[in-house]
Design a protein around this motif. Structure first.
Motif, short mmCIF file in Angstrom:
data_model
loop_
_atom_site.label_atom_id
_atom_site.label_comp_id
_atom_site.label_asym_id
_atom_site.label_seq_id
_atom_site.Cartn_x
_atom_site.Cartn_y
_atom_site.Cartn_z
N PHE A 142 -11.59 74.80 -7.54
CA PHE A 142 -11.38 73.34 -7.26
C PHE A 142 -12.77 72.45 -6.97
N ASP A 143 -12.49 71.29 -7.33
CA ASP A 143 -13.87 70.42 -7.22
C ASP A 143 -13.43 69.22 -6.94
N VAL A 144 -13.95 68.42 -6.16
CA VAL A 144 -13.42 66.99 -5.73
C VAL A 144 -14.15 66.12 -7.05
N ARG A 211 -3.76 64.94 -2.45
CA ARG A 211 -4.13 63.44 -2.70
C ARG A 211 -3.31 62.51 -1.96
N GLU A 212 -1.84 62.77 -1.78
CA GLU A 212 -1.11 62.18 -0.80
C GLU A 212 -1.34 62.35 0.73
N ALA A 213 -1.62 63.55 0.98
CA ALA A 213 -2.13 63.58 2.28
C ALA A 213 -3.07 63.20 2.78
N VAL A 214 -4.33 63.41 2.13
CA VAL A 214 -5.66 62.77 2.71
C VAL A 214 -6.48 62.14 1.68
N GLY A 215 -5.78 61.85 0.71
CA GLY A 215 -6.65 60.88 -0.49
C GLY A 215 -7.77 61.50 -1.19
N VAL A 216 -7.91 62.73 -1.12
CA VAL A 216 -8.94 63.34 -1.72
C VAL A 216 -8.49 63.90 -3.07
N ASP A 217 -9.37 63.65 -4.27
CA ASP A 217 -8.98 63.61 -5.46
C ASP A 217 -9.51 65.06 -6.03
N LEU A 218 -8.75 66.10 -6.58
CA LEU A 218 -9.31 67.27 -6.99
C LEU A 218 -9.16 67.52 -8.42
N LYS A 219 -9.84 68.45 -9.15
CA LYS A 219 -9.69 69.02 -10.32
C LYS A 219 -9.80 70.54 -10.22
N VAL A 220 -9.23 71.42 -11.10
CA VAL A 220 -9.25 72.76 -11.09
C VAL A 220 -9.55 73.44 -12.34
N GLY A 221 -10.37 74.54 -12.52
CA GLY A 221 -10.37 75.62 -13.53
C GLY A 221 -9.82 76.73 -12.89
N VAL A 222 -9.02 77.30 -13.80
CA VAL A 222 -8.49 78.72 -13.41
C VAL A 222 -8.78 79.81 -14.48
N LYS A 236 -15.19 78.51 -13.84
CA LYS A 236 -16.20 77.68 -13.93
C LYS A 236 -16.28 76.85 -15.21
N HIS A 237 -16.01 77.74 -16.35
CA HIS A 237 -15.92 77.08 -17.87
C HIS A 237 -14.78 76.36 -17.93
N ALA A 238 -13.76 76.60 -17.29
CA ALA A 238 -12.32 75.87 -17.32
C ALA A 238 -12.88 74.59 -16.63
N LEU A 239 -13.33 74.63 -15.43
CA LEU A 239 -13.72 73.29 -14.76
C LEU A 239 -14.50 72.45 -15.82
N GLU A 240 -15.57 72.99 -16.27
CA GLU A 240 -16.16 72.06 -17.29
C GLU A 240 -15.31 71.66 -18.53
N THR A 241 -14.33 72.28 -18.86
CA THR A 241 -13.28 71.67 -19.61
C THR A 241 -12.62 70.37 -19.00
N CYS A 242 -12.30 70.53 -17.82
CA CYS A 242 -11.61 69.44 -17.07
C CYS A 242 -12.70 68.14 -17.26
N ARG A 243 -13.99 68.33 -16.87
CA ARG A 243 -14.96 67.38 -16.95
C ARG A 243 -14.85 66.85 -18.39
N ASP A 244 -15.02 67.63 -19.40
CA ASP A 244 -15.40 67.08 -20.67
C ASP A 244 -13.87 66.30 -21.00
N THR A 247 -9.36 66.00 -17.57
CA THR A 247 -7.87 66.57 -17.02
C THR A 247 -7.94 67.35 -15.71
N ASP A 248 -7.00 67.33 -15.05
CA ASP A 248 -6.95 67.82 -13.65
C ASP A 248 -6.95 69.39 -13.87
N VAL A 249 -6.39 70.02 -14.93
CA VAL A 249 -5.94 71.65 -14.58
C VAL A 249 -6.60 72.29 -15.96
N GLU A 250 -7.29 72.96 -15.81
CA GLU A 250 -7.33 73.78 -17.16
C GLU A 250 -7.49 75.28 -17.02
#
Ligand code: GTP
Length: 252
Positions: A142-144, A211-222, A236-244, A247-250
């Motif tokens: 996960f990454d903010v 996001r609802e509880a503390v207002g922090v936006d995350l994405k995640v590569g699995v 980590k590669h999946a997280l790069e796909t989220c960036r590209d 998307t929130d989950v890859e």
């Protein structure tokens, strides 16, 4: 189904050591703890494992692929390098939290963390080689979203830290409760979670909850693989796909 092999690492009799014969300088304890973490990260890492620092006196490793002999060697190496020793307890379970629960009980059964007689315990059964599969470890990285723009470049460093830590605290409790998964803050705005085959909906719900509880936006590569490092690198590669793809989950 995953089969996480988790190792609890506990410094033996550390509490009494920190105050014997009188309280030791805090800077020396901080140096010892961070060096021990660095060495363990390398010793387990050279064998495809991941180590998380958690409370430093106790650390948690994901050790799929490491047998009892490899653990004994690491234990011996620490004993040779440091003024303290470590006990290691290994357990396997589809649910990472359950594996850590078993590993913890095994060590507690061997004696207290502050028992001078209980040192260099090595307990538990690694996953037998014939039962290992390519799906044993699922790692979610996960990454903010835009932590630099929202926090690092905007706020006082302590307020950035509070935001990131609140996101971590909320995610770790949620993943523990909903998915028997173990979340570890690894620096910056990154949280690595050892999971039991959580699906896309599970991750989307976790992100929504934080996001609802503390207002922090995350994405995640699995990523899923035989070892923590292979699964972690895929994540980590999946997280790069989220960036590209924005998307929130890859999944890798
Ligand atoms: N442990 C670890 N830390 C990382 C990794 N990637 C980035 N970081 C840390 O996270 C901080 C923020 O970097 P990013 O997450 O790339 O930046 P961001 O501003 O959040 O931007 P986006 O993630 O692209 O939305 C960096 O300063 C690093 O400290 C990683 O793979 N592992």
């Amino acid at each position: 189904m995953t089969n996480a092999q988790v190792t609890l690492i506990q410094i033996d009799n550390y509490g009494p050591w920190t105050v014997t014969p009188e309280p030791r300088r805090e800077v020396d304890l901080q140096t010892l703890q961070s060096r021990l973490y660095a060495d363990l990260s390398q010793l387990f890492g050279n064998r495809e494992g991941y180590v998380f620092f958690t409370r430093f006196d106790n650390m948690v490793a994901v050790t799929n692929g490491l047998d009892a002999d490899a653990h004994a060697l690491i234990q011996e190496s620490v004993g040779n390098r440091y003024p303290v020793t470590v006990s290691l307890s290994i357990a396997v379970d589809p649910a990472p939290a359950a594996a850590l629960g078993t590993a913890t009980s095994q060590l507690q059964d061997a004696g207290s963390a502050q028992d001078g007689e209980r040192t260099e315990v090595l307990r538990g059964e690694p996953l037998p080689p014939e039962r290992r599969t390519d799906d044993d470890v699922q790692i979610a990285h996960f990454d903010v979203n835009d932590a630099t723009g929202k926090y690092t470049d905007q706020l006082n460093e302590f307020d950035s830290f509070i935001n990131i830590e609140q996101g971590y605290a909320e995610l770790m409790r949620y993943m523990r409760r909903a998915h028997d998964s173990l979340s570890f803050f690894v620096g910056g705005d990154n949280i690595i979670v050892v999971c039991d085959a959580v699906d896309e909906t599970g991750y989307l719900d976790a992100i929504e909850h934080v996001r609802e509880a503390v207002g922090v936006d995350l994405k995640v590569g699995v990523g899923t693989d035989r070892t923590a490092q292979a699964a972690g690198m895929a994540a980590k590669h999946a997280l790069e796909t989220c960036r590209d793809e924005r998307t929130d989950v890859e999944f890798a």
